[in-house]
Design an enzyme around this catalytic site. Structure first.
Site, PDB file in Angstrom:
ATOM      1  N   ASP A 268       0.879  -1.162   0.000  1.00 15.34           N
ATOM      2  CA  ASP A 268       0.000   0.000   0.000  1.00 15.34           C
ATOM      3  C   ASP A 268       0.924   1.221   0.000  1.00 15.34           C
ATOM      4  O   ASP A 268       2.056   1.134   0.487  1.00 15.34           O
ATOM      5  CB  ASP A 268      -0.876  -0.030   1.261  1.00 15.34           C
ATOM      6  CG  ASP A 268      -1.630   1.264   1.460  1.00 15.34           C
ATOM      7  OD1 ASP A 268      -2.359   1.661   0.545  1.00 15.34           O
ATOM      8  OD2 ASP A 268      -1.481   1.868   2.536  1.00 15.34           O
ATOM      9  N   ASP A 467      -0.620  -0.373   6.084  1.00 29.10           N
ATOM     10  CA  ASP A 467      -0.581   0.280   7.393  1.00 29.10           C
ATOM     11  C   ASP A 467      -1.861   0.069   8.184  1.00 29.10           C
ATOM     12  O   ASP A 467      -1.985   0.555   9.308  1.00 29.10           O
ATOM     13  CB  ASP A 467      -0.317   1.781   7.235  1.00 29.10           C
ATOM     14  CG  ASP A 467      -1.497   2.511   6.599  1.00 29.10           C
ATOM     15  OD1 ASP A 467      -2.245   1.870   5.834  1.00 29.10           O
ATOM     16  OD2 ASP A 467      -1.671   3.713   6.877  1.00 29.10           O
ATOM     17  N   ASP A 471      -7.028  -1.722   4.812  1.00 33.32           N
ATOM     18  CA  ASP A 471      -6.212  -2.797   4.237  1.00 33.32           C
ATOM     19  C   ASP A 471      -6.609  -4.196   4.700  1.00 33.32           C
ATOM     20  O   ASP A 471      -6.067  -5.182   4.194  1.00 33.32           O
ATOM     21  CB  ASP A 471      -4.724  -2.574   4.574  1.00 33.32           C
ATOM     22  CG  ASP A 471      -4.130  -1.414   3.797  1.00 33.32           C
ATOM     23  OD1 ASP A 471      -4.619  -1.148   2.691  1.00 33.32           O
ATOM     24  OD2 ASP A 471      -3.193  -0.776   4.307  1.00 33.32           O
TER      25      ASP A 471
END
Length: 574
Positions: A268, A467, A471
């Site tokens: 990401d 993070d 996600d």
């Protein structure tokens, strides 16, 4: 006695049974020195094995000795000692110099330095002041501080870490499962072969029974599977402990083993490879015909009000740039449109603030500029008002992380982001990533992960690093999901297989190297133990190896394998 107890438990064919048969047999055929030698050296070997295992466990126990014993609770200007489990959210605790912080909290009074090495692997202390969050398990170094508790003990950082490490042993790797299955069939098989050597061979060949029984007993001693059964799980146990020492929590041996087979690493962008600290660096009101025709100050004000209820880093940067107190009475209904932006009523006007797609959804014409950064478009009552440019910096070790991944043999590095194409391409070029996909919704990221997994070899694995913000679905779908940033998101921690306690992407390299080292040690032990045993078993069956060689093939090999396993506890940067 141990062999008899295990027989009653249904565990007949174990190392105790093999050694008992070998000793009794040696006495029966008059080989008294050899019988004594078998038991003596077996006991010595057991002692050193137990010592090595206990040292390994103790080093991990010392490493994870972060459980706080007490909390100094402040009640009406009086400080009383309580168990951390008894402290509630919003209670004020006092932490003196040298004391371990008992619960996650926010400093309310005082300044100090905090040692977080047991949690994050960072050697340098962190300075904290009023308003800063402090994590349980850290140690206050030099000044008295007071702090307001923000999580109960069961939900605190220290409790989560201990839970993750303690449960890691329950998730076995393929190597460990193989050894367990192998021992289940291997031991009865060698007992049967020893019986054939002792009785069938002399009956067919007409040789001496005592000679072939002696060879069979040597064969039994050699065949003991201790080296494999003890050293392979110990290798993985050591690898998990060594990773924990560096602030990398791996939830099981199976994930540690899978990391060693990584072929594709997907990141990401925001908050993972970048600092996630956005700053407004441009406000451009539109002067096109039919636009809302407002000033730059008004444009920023409307955007800040529309984004007021969002905690997204971009929203925070808009409110910070606006700089004034927001009067919530001016804000009416707010609708968050996932992955696109917000629609809010401000001063009775409908304000749209978000990306290109948001403007397209509501059929609002907008300025399309190729800007290397994040762009927030703003529209008022269906008329375009202008855009705000926001930038985010790369983390200091992000470029080095991508470079090192390529050097270590990773086939492909990929970036997935919901950011604009220009911002994503700019970051990917700076980082040197192989591929980048931009303007993705959380669901789109899962689709891209599934596409990328088609490029893997039969044994290859895909790692996703995020993070934690939005996600969780991708972390769960990947072969190995790595969550970064100190246990920041509950959903990410639940979904992730590996948790990195700091915001350093380079620790992904450490995790992969530790896994490869651990798997290498486990394979060394398997090959070494099987090769030595096979060689000495053949020599024993042929009458070319005596009981002393057999004792070495069992006790000596086990001891060497266990010592080799302990190397997994130590990982040094190279």
């Amino acid at each position: 006695m141990r062999a008899l107890k295990n027989i009653f438990k249904g565990e007949v064919f174990d190392e105790n049974f093999l050694m008992t048969i070998a000793t009794v047999g040696a006495f029966a055929i008059g080989e008294h020195p050899e019988a004594v030698a078998v038991m003596l050296f077996y006991q010595i070997g057991e002692f050193f094995q137990d010592y090595a295992v206990s040292r390994s466990k103790k080093s991990i126990a010392d490493l994870m000795d972060i459980r706080p014993d007490y909390a100094n609770l402040k009640i009406n200007d009086e400080v009383l000692v309580f168990s951390p489990e008894e402290v509630e959210i919003d209670d004020i605790i006092v932490i003196k110099p040298g004391e371990r912080i008992p619960l996650d909290a926010v400093v309310t009074e005082g300044t100090s330095s905090v040692d977080t090495s047991a949690l994050t692997g960072e050697s340098l202390p962190r300075s904290v002041k009023a308003g800063d969050e402090i994590l349980s398990g850290s140690i206050n170094i030099n000044s008295v501080i007071e702090a307001r508790v923000i999580r109960k003990y069961k939900e605190s950082t220290v409790s989560r870490i201990l839970d993750l490490v303690e449960n890691a042993a329950s998730k076995k790797s393929k190597s460990e499962k193989f050894i367990t299955r192998f021992a289940r069939y291997y031991t009865p098989a060698v007992v049967a072969m020893a019986a054939i050597l002792a009785f069938a061979v002399p009956m067919v060949s007409g040789g001496s029974f005592s000679q072939w029984i002696s060879r069979a007993l040597i064969f039994l001693v050699i065949s003991c599977p201790c080296a494999l059964v003890i050293s392979v799980p110990l290798s993985f146990f050591g690898g998990i402990g060594g990773a924990s020492r560096r602030g990398i929590l791996i939830k099981g041996s199976n994930y540690l083993e899978s990391l060693a087979m990584t072929e594709i690493v997907v990141f990401d962008k925001t908050g993972t490879l970048t600092k996630g600290v956005f700053e407004v660096h441009g406000v451009k009101p539109s002067r096109n015909p039919g636009s809302a025709n407002i000033s730059g100050e008004e444009l920023l004000e409307f955007a800040a009000y529309a984004e007021n209820y969002s905690n997204h880093p971009i929203s925070v940067s808009l409110k910070k740039a606006y700089g004034n107190t927001i009067d919530r009475k001016r804000i009416g209904t707010v609708e968050e449109i996932a992955g696109h932006g917000v629609k809010a009523m401000v001063d009775g006007k409908t304000v749209y603030a978000g990306n290109n797609r948001l403007m397209e959804i509501f059929e609002i014409g907008f300025d399309s500029e190729d800007i290397a950064g994040t762009v927030v478009h703003v529209a008022i009552n269906g008329r375009y008002a202008g855009h705000i440019m926001i930038s985010d910096e790369l983390k200091d070790d992000s470029i080095a992380t991508i470079e090192e991944l390529k050097k270590s043999g990773i086939k492909k590095t990929v970036i997935l982001t919901g950011d604009s194409k220009s911002a994503a391409d700019s970051a990917a070029n700076l980082l040197g990533a192989d591929q980048v996909y931009s303007e993705l919704l959380p669901g789109d990221k899962v689709d891209k992960i599934e596409e990328l997994m088609k490029d893997l070899s039969t044994k290859g694995k895909l790692v996703f690093v995020g993070d934690g913000i939005n996600d969780a679905p991708v972390l769960a779908r990947s072969d190995i999901g790595i969550a970064m940033g100190g246990l920041g998101s509950d959903a990410a921690i639940e979904a992730a297989d590996v948790v990195i306690m700091t915001d350093e992407p380079f620790k992904v390299i450490d995790a992969i190297k530790i896994s490869k080292k651990t798997l290498g040690i486990a394979k060394q032990n398997i090959i070494f133990a099987l090769a030595i045993k096979a060689l000495v078993m053949i020599l024993g069956a042929a009458g070319l190896a005596n009981m002393w060689a057999a004792v070495f093939a069992d006790v000596g090999v086990t001891f060497i394998a266990v010592i080799n396993s302990m190397r997994a506890l130590v990982y040094e940067d190279k």
